[in-house]
Design a protein around this motif. Structure first.
Motif, PDB file in Angstrom:
ATOM      1  N   THR A 166       0.835  -1.203   0.000  1.00  0.00           N
ATOM      2  CA  THR A 166       0.000   0.000   0.000  1.00  0.00           C
ATOM      3  C   THR A 166       0.864   1.245   0.000  1.00  0.00           C
ATOM      4  O   THR A 166       1.838   1.331   0.762  1.00  0.00           O
ATOM      5  CB  THR A 166      -0.908   0.038   1.247  1.00  0.00           C
ATOM      6  N   LEU A 167       0.514   2.193  -0.852  1.00  0.00           N
ATOM      7  CA  LEU A 167       1.102   3.533  -0.834  1.00  0.00           C
ATOM      8  C   LEU A 167       0.130   4.471  -0.140  1.00  0.00           C
ATOM      9  O   LEU A 167      -1.067   4.448  -0.437  1.00  0.00           O
ATOM     10  CB  LEU A 167       1.358   4.038  -2.251  1.00  0.00           C
ATOM     11  N   VAL A 168       0.650   5.304   0.759  1.00  0.00           N
ATOM     12  CA  VAL A 168      -0.186   6.264   1.475  1.00  0.00           C
ATOM     13  C   VAL A 168       0.578   7.573   1.595  1.00  0.00           C
ATOM     14  O   VAL A 168       1.776   7.576   1.918  1.00  0.00           O
ATOM     15  CB  VAL A 168      -0.554   5.770   2.899  1.00  0.00           C
ATOM     16  N   ASN A 169      -0.104   8.708   1.367  1.00  0.00           N
ATOM     17  CA  ASN A 169       0.528  10.004   1.589  1.00  0.00           C
ATOM     18  C   ASN A 169      -0.042  10.663   2.842  1.00  0.00           C
ATOM     19  O   ASN A 169      -0.885  10.090   3.548  1.00  0.00           O
ATOM     20  CB  ASN A 169       0.434  10.903   0.362  1.00  0.00           C
ATOM     21  N   ILE A 198       5.505  10.376   1.815  1.00  0.00           N
ATOM     22  CA  ILE A 198       4.783   9.234   1.254  1.00  0.00           C
ATOM     23  C   ILE A 198       5.369   7.973   1.849  1.00  0.00           C
ATOM     24  O   ILE A 198       6.574   7.912   2.148  1.00  0.00           O
ATOM     25  CB  ILE A 198       4.836   9.221  -0.288  1.00  0.00           C
ATOM     26  N   ASP A 199       4.526   6.969   2.042  1.00  0.00           N
ATOM     27  CA  ASP A 199       4.948   5.713   2.669  1.00  0.00           C
ATOM     28  C   ASP A 199       4.485   4.536   1.818  1.00  0.00           C
ATOM     29  O   ASP A 199       3.383   4.553   1.264  1.00  0.00           O
ATOM     30  CB  ASP A 199       4.357   5.597   4.073  1.00  0.00           C
ATOM     31  N   ALA A 200       5.349   3.538   1.732  1.00  0.00           N
ATOM     32  CA  ALA A 200       5.002   2.266   1.098  1.00  0.00           C
ATOM     33  C   ALA A 200       5.170   1.169   2.137  1.00  0.00           C
ATOM     34  O   ALA A 200       6.235   1.056   2.749  1.00  0.00           O
ATOM     35  CB  ALA A 200       5.894   1.987  -0.102  1.00  0.00           C
ATOM     36  N   SER A 201       4.141   0.376   2.357  1.00  0.00           N
ATOM     37  CA  SER A 201       4.252  -0.705   3.327  1.00  0.00           C
ATOM     38  C   SER A 201       3.606  -1.966   2.782  1.00  0.00           C
ATOM     39  O   SER A 201       2.786  -1.931   1.858  1.00  0.00           O
ATOM     40  CB  SER A 201       3.611  -0.317   4.668  1.00  0.00           C
ATOM     41  N   GLY A 202       4.000  -3.077   3.358  1.00  0.00           N
ATOM     42  CA  GLY A 202       3.492  -4.370   2.939  1.00  0.00           C
ATOM     43  C   GLY A 202       4.183  -5.452   3.743  1.00  0.00           C
ATOM     44  O   GLY A 202       4.610  -5.216   4.877  1.00  0.00           O
TER      45      GLY A 202
END
Length: 295
Positions: free
Chosen positions: A171-174, A192-196
């Protein structure tokens, strides 16, 4: 303690006796880059030369339209970003860093752009690693350098590992809560963050824009298959022009964390970043003289 150890054509970054990252700068490369960048379980948060885009390399810098020259693709008519030397390496303390000079050399052998880049790594726990990236781009001669608007550009550019990409379940979230490519592409945000999930670990990596950067908060280039970049030049009509004796300075912080954007406290860590900048600014101010003051 942060240690930076040179091994052949790599700098190995160790934090608390654990390897966190490696910086690759060999003369056989098209460009220097940081890979791997490890999560708390030792697996990399970024990808190197994935099959869909072999010219993507972890955490790197590139641009396809520099005075008409391509420093993005890796073809016979592409330029190279070449490691010149390390100006400074600081190792053994709570903050480890290195500063590198690079030449952007066209296919005809001309140096069309130079950069000085600095990575600074903080002694933080494995589930909350921090490093700062600064790059200063300079026109090497007495003529301006033009960076034309293009999506084939990233200063810096991050290629996410499988597990963090939206395509692979991440998931990308700003900062506004907008998600994935559909919600974040071209949107301005201070982070911005990318997590998984990588292996069995829920984890992620966030990029923080520095408030003194041009066009802060930056618009982001994002793709569900893995690229993330603060590409403000793409979203304007005119080129970015670097004039002689007027370099372009860009700064970012990178936060590698366990958990998703909420469990990893990404918004709070960004606020701590801003607070640290305010403290530096206030410490740079001259002290008020007590002379002439009445109690």
């Amino acid at each position: 303690m942060v240690e930076i150890i040179e091994e052949g054509t790599q700098l190995v970054i160790r934090i608390g006796e654990q390897e966190f990252a490696r910086y690759n700068f060999g003369s056989n490369l098209w460009k220097p880059y940081l890979y791997p960048v490890r999560a708390a379980n030792g697996l990399s948060l970024v990808a190197d030369a994935p099959v869909d885009h072999r010219h993507h390399h972890g955490f790197w810098v590139g641009h396809s339209r520099v005075n008409g020259h391509d420093f993005w693709q890796e073809r016979h008519n592409s330029g190279r970003i070449v490691h010149r030397n390390f100006e400074k390496v600081v190792s053994g303390g709570e903050l480890g860093s290195f500063t590198e000079k690079c030449d952007w050399i066209s296919p005809t052998g001309d140096v069309v752009l130079t950069d000085t880049r600095t990575f600074a790594f903080h002694d933080t726990p494995p589930d909350a690693r921090l490093f700062d990236f600064e790059i200063v781009l300079r026109a090497p001669n007495n003529a301006p350098v033009s960076l034309e608007p293009t999506n084939e550009a990233g200063i810096p550019y991050v290629r996410l590992a499988d597990g963090l990409t939206v395509k692979s379940g991440g998931t990308l979230v700003n900062a506004s809560g907008q998600r994935n490519e559909k919600g974040t592409y071209g949107q301005r945000s201070p982070w911005i963050d990318a997590s998984g999930r990588i292996g069995r670990l829920q984890c992620g990596i966030a990029l923080f824009d520095h408030p003194d950067n041009p066009a802060y908060p930056t618009p982001w280039f994002t793709r569900d298959y893995g690229p993330v970049s603060p590409n403000f030049g793409l979203f304007q009509e005119e080129p970015i022009v670097i004039a002689p004796r007027r370099p372009l300075r860009l700064r970012y912080r990178v936060y590698a964390h366990s958990g998703d954007v909420e469990a990893g406290r990404v918004a709070a860590v960004f606020e701590e970043f801003l607070q640290s900048l305010r403290q530096v600014e206030s410490s740079d101010q001259p002290m008020e003289s007590p002379v002439g003051r009445s109690e």
